[in-house]
Design a protein around this motif. Structure first.
Motif, short mmCIF file in Angstrom:
data_model
loop_
_atom_site.label_atom_id
_atom_site.label_comp_id
_atom_site.label_asym_id
_atom_site.label_seq_id
_atom_site.Cartn_x
_atom_site.Cartn_y
_atom_site.Cartn_z
N TYR A 167 38.91 41.49 45.86
CA TYR A 167 38.23 41.96 44.65
C TYR A 167 39.13 42.86 43.79
CZ TYR A 167 37.16 45.71 48.01
OH TYR A 167 37.24 46.67 48.99
N ILE A 168 40.38 43.03 44.23
CA ILE A 168 41.36 43.77 43.44
C ILE A 168 42.61 42.91 43.28
CG2 ILE A 168 42.88 45.79 43.41
CD1 ILE A 168 40.63 47.36 44.73
N GLU A 169 43.00 42.65 42.04
CA GLU A 169 44.18 41.84 41.73
C GLU A 169 45.34 42.78 41.45
OE1 GLU A 169 43.76 39.25 38.28
OE2 GLU A 169 42.65 37.85 39.54
N VAL A 170 46.38 42.70 42.27
CA VAL A 170 47.50 43.64 42.13
C VAL A 170 48.74 42.93 41.59
CG1 VAL A 170 49.06 45.20 43.37
CG2 VAL A 170 46.64 45.13 43.98
N ASP A 171 49.37 43.57 40.62
CA ASP A 171 50.67 43.14 40.13
C ASP A 171 51.67 44.22 40.58
OD1 ASP A 171 53.01 42.66 38.70
OD2 ASP A 171 51.99 42.10 36.84
N ALA A 172 52.34 43.94 41.70
CA ALA A 172 53.22 44.95 42.31
C ALA A 172 54.37 45.34 41.38
CB ALA A 172 53.76 44.44 43.64
N LYS A 173 54.85 44.37 40.60
CA LYS A 173 55.98 44.64 39.71
C LYS A 173 55.58 45.64 38.61
CE LYS A 173 59.73 42.09 37.46
NZ LYS A 173 60.19 40.77 37.00
N ALA A 174 54.40 45.42 38.05
CA ALA A 174 53.91 46.31 36.98
C ALA A 174 53.19 47.54 37.54
CB ALA A 174 52.95 45.55 36.07
N MET A 175 53.01 47.53 38.89
CA MET A 175 52.26 48.60 39.57
C MET A 175 50.90 48.80 38.92
SD MET A 175 54.78 51.45 41.11
CE MET A 175 56.27 51.01 42.01
N SER A 176 50.22 47.66 38.74
CA SER A 176 48.88 47.71 38.15
C SER A 176 47.90 46.94 39.03
CB SER A 176 48.89 47.11 36.74
OG SER A 176 49.12 45.72 36.79
N ALA A 177 46.63 47.27 38.90
CA ALA A 177 45.58 46.61 39.67
C ALA A 177 44.37 46.40 38.78
CB ALA A 177 45.21 47.46 40.88
N ARG A 178 43.81 45.21 38.84
CA ARG A 178 42.60 44.92 38.06
C ARG A 178 41.41 44.83 39.00
NH1 ARG A 178 39.77 40.59 35.42
NH2 ARG A 178 40.90 39.01 36.62
N PHE A 179 40.34 45.53 38.64
CA PHE A 179 39.12 45.52 39.45
C PHE A 179 38.34 44.25 39.07
CE2 PHE A 179 34.82 47.37 40.54
CZ PHE A 179 35.08 47.55 41.90
N VAL A 180 38.44 43.23 39.90
CA VAL A 180 37.91 41.90 39.57
C VAL A 180 36.39 41.84 39.66
CG1 VAL A 180 37.98 39.44 40.19
CG2 VAL A 180 40.05 40.84 40.40
N ARG A 181 35.84 42.42 40.71
CA ARG A 181 34.38 42.38 40.88
C ARG A 181 33.94 43.47 41.86
NH1 ARG A 181 36.36 38.37 44.15
NH2 ARG A 181 35.74 38.50 46.34
N THR A 182 32.66 43.77 41.81
CA THR A 182 32.11 44.74 42.76
C THR A 182 31.96 44.04 44.11
OG1 THR A 182 30.89 45.79 40.97
CG2 THR A 182 30.18 46.30 43.21
N PRO A 183 32.55 44.58 45.17
CA PRO A 183 32.50 43.87 46.45
C PRO A 183 31.19 44.04 47.19
CG PRO A 183 33.63 45.95 46.72
CD PRO A 183 33.30 45.84 45.25
N GLU A 184 30.95 43.11 48.11
CA GLU A 184 29.85 43.25 49.06
C GLU A 184 30.43 43.90 50.32
OE1 GLU A 184 28.24 39.37 49.70
OE2 GLU A 184 27.47 39.19 47.64
N LEU A 185 29.56 44.43 51.15
CA LEU A 185 29.99 45.13 52.37
C LEU A 185 30.94 44.27 53.21
CD1 LEU A 185 29.82 47.41 54.50
CD2 LEU A 185 27.70 46.34 55.32
N ALA A 186 30.60 42.98 53.35
CA ALA A 186 31.40 42.09 54.20
C ALA A 186 32.84 41.91 53.71
CB ALA A 186 30.71 40.73 54.30
#
Length: 205
Positions: A167-186
């Motif tokens: 649920y988090i998309e990370v671009d290690a090169k840009a050191m950025s993270a996009r919050f894709v969706r609210t996760p479920e417990l599982a």
């Protein structure tokens, strides 16, 4: 040993579990509680005791939040439609310090709070220094350019100790993270079993 490290290890010892899955946790060597009475035979825990323990474990995991912060988050989860336990987890995972930790920009959730507080992070290009800031779906969290060569950040990014959740998309090169969706417990990669349903029972009783 820093205050932050001692607090972290004390929580592990008190819970008798390695709640962050860290290789240096004292629980890896001894699973009993701290202090001279730590090895006493455990008595059967009451329902209230189980609920309290579930609350303390979840509260401790997110950097040992204060009771006021945690209960406020619970109150918001309870007001929203749907499953309160799932909503509570979603709200906790949307905290800015939690997203910074999940994106592996820092090694611990305690470090994440300090990292945010010291102004090393932006959200959608604007600097945010409030660890409890609620990240929305689609928001981009980024390490500021001048902070990217900090030893703390480089160590965390290279660590194979934990994976970044879906649920988090990370671009290690840009050191950025996009919050894709609210996760479920599982979906949340807790190293130990979390029981938010018992937390709901604790506050409802």
């Amino acid at each position: 040993m820093s205050k932050r490290h001692s607090a972290k290890y004390k929580i592990d010892r008190r819970m008798g579990e390695n709640i962050w899955g860290r290789p240096k946790s004292p629980v890896n060597q001894r699973s009993y509680g701290p202090g001279q009475h730590g090895q006493r035979r455990k008595q059967k825990t009451s329902d209230f005791g189980l609920q309290l323990r579930a609350k303390q474990k979840l509260k401790g995991y997110y950097g040992n939040l204060t009771e006021k912060q945690f209960s406020r988050t619970y109150d918001e989860a309870a007001r929203r439609k749907g499953n309160t336990a799932e909503t509570l987890i979603g709200l906790l995972e949307a905290r800015l310090d939690a997203v910074v930790y999940r994106a592996k920009f820092v090694p611990t959730v305690f470090a994440a709070r300090q990292f945010v507080n010291h102004g090393h992070v932006t959200v959608n290009g604007k600097r945010v220094n409030i660890a409890s800031y609620r990240v929305k779906i689609g928001d981009v969290v980024q390490v500021r350019e001048r902070s990217r060569n900090m030893a703390l950040v480089l160590e965390a990014l290279q660590s194979a100790e934990r994976d970044t959740p879906d649920y988090i998309e990370v671009d290690a090169k840009a050191m950025s993270a996009r919050f894709v969706r609210t996760p479920e417990l599982a979906e949340v990669p807790y190293p130990v079993k979390m029981e938010p349903n018992l937390v709901v029972e604790f506050y409802a009783s």
